[in-house]
Design a protein around this motif. Sequence first.
Motif, short mmCIF file in Angstrom:
data_model
loop_
_atom_site.label_atom_id
_atom_site.label_comp_id
_atom_site.label_asym_id
_atom_site.label_seq_id
_atom_site.Cartn_x
_atom_site.Cartn_y
_atom_site.Cartn_z
N LEU A 83 0.87 -1.17 0.00
CA LEU A 83 0.00 0.00 0.00
C LEU A 83 0.91 1.23 0.00
CD1 LEU A 83 -2.95 0.93 0.34
CD2 LEU A 83 -2.64 0.74 2.79
N ILE A 84 0.66 2.14 -0.94
CA ILE A 84 1.52 3.33 -1.04
C ILE A 84 0.78 4.50 -0.38
CG2 ILE A 84 2.82 4.82 -2.63
CD1 ILE A 84 3.57 2.04 -3.28
N GLY A 85 1.54 5.36 0.31
CA GLY A 85 0.90 6.51 0.95
C GLY A 85 1.72 7.78 0.80
N ASN A 86 1.11 8.90 1.14
CA ASN A 86 1.80 10.19 1.13
C ASN A 86 2.70 10.28 2.36
OD1 ASN A 86 0.69 12.01 -1.17
ND2 ASN A 86 -1.06 10.89 -0.35
N GLY A 87 3.86 9.73 2.21
CA GLY A 87 4.76 9.57 3.34
C GLY A 87 4.27 8.40 4.18
N SER A 88 5.16 7.83 4.99
CA SER A 88 4.66 6.79 5.89
C SER A 88 3.72 7.43 6.90
CB SER A 88 5.80 6.02 6.55
OG SER A 88 6.71 6.89 7.17
N LYS A 94 -3.58 6.30 8.80
CA LYS A 94 -4.72 5.48 8.34
C LYS A 94 -4.79 4.15 9.09
CE LYS A 94 -6.06 8.18 4.90
NZ LYS A 94 -7.15 9.12 5.12
N LEU A 95 -3.63 3.63 9.43
CA LEU A 95 -3.62 2.39 10.21
C LEU A 95 -4.25 2.60 11.58
CD1 LEU A 95 -0.22 0.58 9.82
CD2 LEU A 95 -2.48 -0.41 9.65
N PHE A 96 -3.92 3.72 12.20
CA PHE A 96 -4.52 4.04 13.50
C PHE A 96 -6.03 4.20 13.33
CE2 PHE A 96 -1.44 5.20 16.97
CZ PHE A 96 -0.32 4.69 16.36
N PHE A 97 -6.43 4.78 12.20
CA PHE A 97 -7.87 4.93 11.94
C PHE A 97 -8.51 3.55 11.76
CE2 PHE A 97 -11.47 5.52 9.11
CZ PHE A 97 -12.17 6.55 9.76
N MET A 238 -8.16 -4.09 3.65
CA MET A 238 -9.00 -3.40 4.65
C MET A 238 -8.46 -1.98 4.90
SD MET A 238 -11.66 -4.90 5.78
CE MET A 238 -12.07 -4.30 7.41
N VAL A 239 -7.17 -1.88 5.11
CA VAL A 239 -6.59 -0.57 5.40
C VAL A 239 -6.76 0.37 4.19
CG1 VAL A 239 -4.49 0.67 6.11
CG2 VAL A 239 -4.94 -1.59 7.04
N ALA A 240 -6.67 -0.21 3.00
CA ALA A 240 -6.79 0.60 1.77
C ALA A 240 -8.15 1.29 1.68
CB ALA A 240 -6.56 -0.28 0.55
N LYS A 241 -9.15 0.73 2.35
CA LYS A 241 -10.49 1.35 2.31
C LYS A 241 -10.52 2.72 2.96
CE LYS A 241 -13.05 -2.95 2.59
NZ LYS A 241 -14.32 -3.53 3.01
N MET A 244 -8.60 7.88 0.25
CA MET A 244 -9.47 8.42 -0.81
C MET A 244 -9.01 7.88 -2.17
SD MET A 244 -8.13 12.31 -1.13
CE MET A 244 -6.55 12.66 -1.88
N PRO A 245 -9.87 7.94 -3.17
CA PRO A 245 -9.44 7.46 -4.49
C PRO A 245 -8.32 8.34 -5.04
CG PRO A 245 -11.82 7.96 -4.46
CD PRO A 245 -11.25 8.43 -3.15
N TYR A 246 -7.42 7.75 -5.77
CA TYR A 246 -6.31 8.47 -6.41
C TYR A 246 -5.59 9.38 -5.41
CZ TYR A 246 -8.95 6.93 -10.45
OH TYR A 246 -9.63 6.18 -11.35
N HIS A 247 -5.26 8.82 -4.26
CA HIS A 247 -4.66 9.67 -3.22
C HIS A 247 -3.21 10.02 -3.50
CE1 HIS A 247 -3.43 5.66 -2.10
NE2 HIS A 247 -2.55 6.16 -1.27
N MET A 248 -2.55 9.29 -4.40
CA MET A 248 -1.14 9.60 -4.69
C MET A 248 -1.06 10.42 -5.97
SD MET A 248 0.46 8.21 -2.22
CE MET A 248 2.10 8.62 -2.81
N ASP A 249 -0.22 11.45 -5.97
CA ASP A 249 -0.10 12.22 -7.22
C ASP A 249 1.01 11.64 -8.10
OD1 ASP A 249 2.41 14.06 -7.38
OD2 ASP A 249 1.76 14.14 -5.30
N VAL A 250 0.87 11.89 -9.38
CA VAL A 250 1.75 11.23 -10.36
C VAL A 250 3.21 11.68 -10.22
CG1 VAL A 250 1.37 12.90 -12.24
CG2 VAL A 250 1.84 10.50 -12.78
N LEU A 251 3.43 12.92 -9.80
CA LEU A 251 4.81 13.41 -9.69
C LEU A 251 5.56 12.62 -8.60
CD1 LEU A 251 4.04 17.25 -9.83
CD2 LEU A 251 4.48 15.68 -11.73
#
Length: 359
Positions: A83-88, A94-97, A238-241, A244-251
């Motif tokens: 799962l990729i995120g905006n920084g860890s 999100k994991l805490f959530f 489950m965590v991916a839910k 938000m959709p397309y949360h990572m930007d292409v750059l």
Amino acid sequence: MTRVKKLRYRSKLGDMPSYDVVEREWKVKVNANECGMNLPPMVEDRVMGRLSRVAFNRYPNEDLEQLMESIADNYGLQKENVLIGNGSSEIIEKLFFAFGGRNLTVVYPQPSFSMYHIYAKAAEARSVVVDLNKEDYRLNVREFIQKVNDSKASLAVVCNPNNPTGNALPLEDIENIAQHTSCALLIDEAYVEFYGQSAASLLKKYPKLLVARTFSKAYGLAAIRCGYLLGDAEVIAMVAKTFMPYHMDVLTLVTADTVFQMRDEYVPRIQQMIAERNRMSELYASLPGFKVYPSQTNFILVKYEKAVPLNEELVNMSIGVRSFGSAPGLENCLRISMGTRQENDQVFDAIKSFVEANQ
Ligand SMILES: Cc1ncc(COP(=O)(O)O)c(C=O)c1O
């Protein structure tokens, strides 16, 4: 202030602590455990080339898949395990959530990464902390296991190596925790490249184990905000839910993918940062009144009776280190990130002058 007084915010939001970092234009910035060097020239060329071909009009999909596949391959996993995120940061939040909410408990050591406390509050979860040994910041693994089980925690977190203390648990201890607890277990490996022992090797054996990694530290990509989580496909789904959709930007995706493909370029730099950490640890240990904690990261934690006035002096000189004020277990401690050799010498010279003048 008065104009917006009557707005009805989420309950307890006003009581939420903020991330308390003092930022400004430092002459020497060694306060955030960043990498002191920008992209290696060959990597920069490749990144710029790829960025010039980006389809700005499309939602990023393929680039995300490509990065997930590259990462999965490297660990002998499938892309469903990534799962990729905006920084860890985003991943941990999100994991805490995902494992938080009322009546749920998160257990983590203290002192550790200060954001765990904030993410637990934001997720309305109860925090149970396990105090690290006062002398050497060692984690009592038996006590940790017991607290996780007694509190019926939904999530346990271990930062390994630990920020801000710099020390690390051997993998046997991580495995011991995984074996003797039943909740989700996150190992936050933001600094693991400077240590070398990743719990990723245990993932296949323990489906409840999750490993968070970042591009911000060893790979010097703090500016693009990219991290990832490795884990069992079901848990990841489950965590991916919670994203938000397309949360990572292409750059970010293109840059991270290029760096990941060229990660061999970073091996000498990482070795250099480790060598600097060892060199500086010895130098700081030679200063009278300084206690230097052994570090497996790209920073050093030091304890010094006059840490507060020393930090004030450093601020006046536009040198930014991390001072912890009266944070529990970190009284009179300063955390100094490793910069370039020249920066490290500059910081040391400033500290040495203060110590000599204040003996
Ligand atoms: C232990 C730890 N985890 C996670 C992070 C978050 O890093 P990032 O969001 O840049 O990946 C940090 C940043 O300092 C950290 O120290």
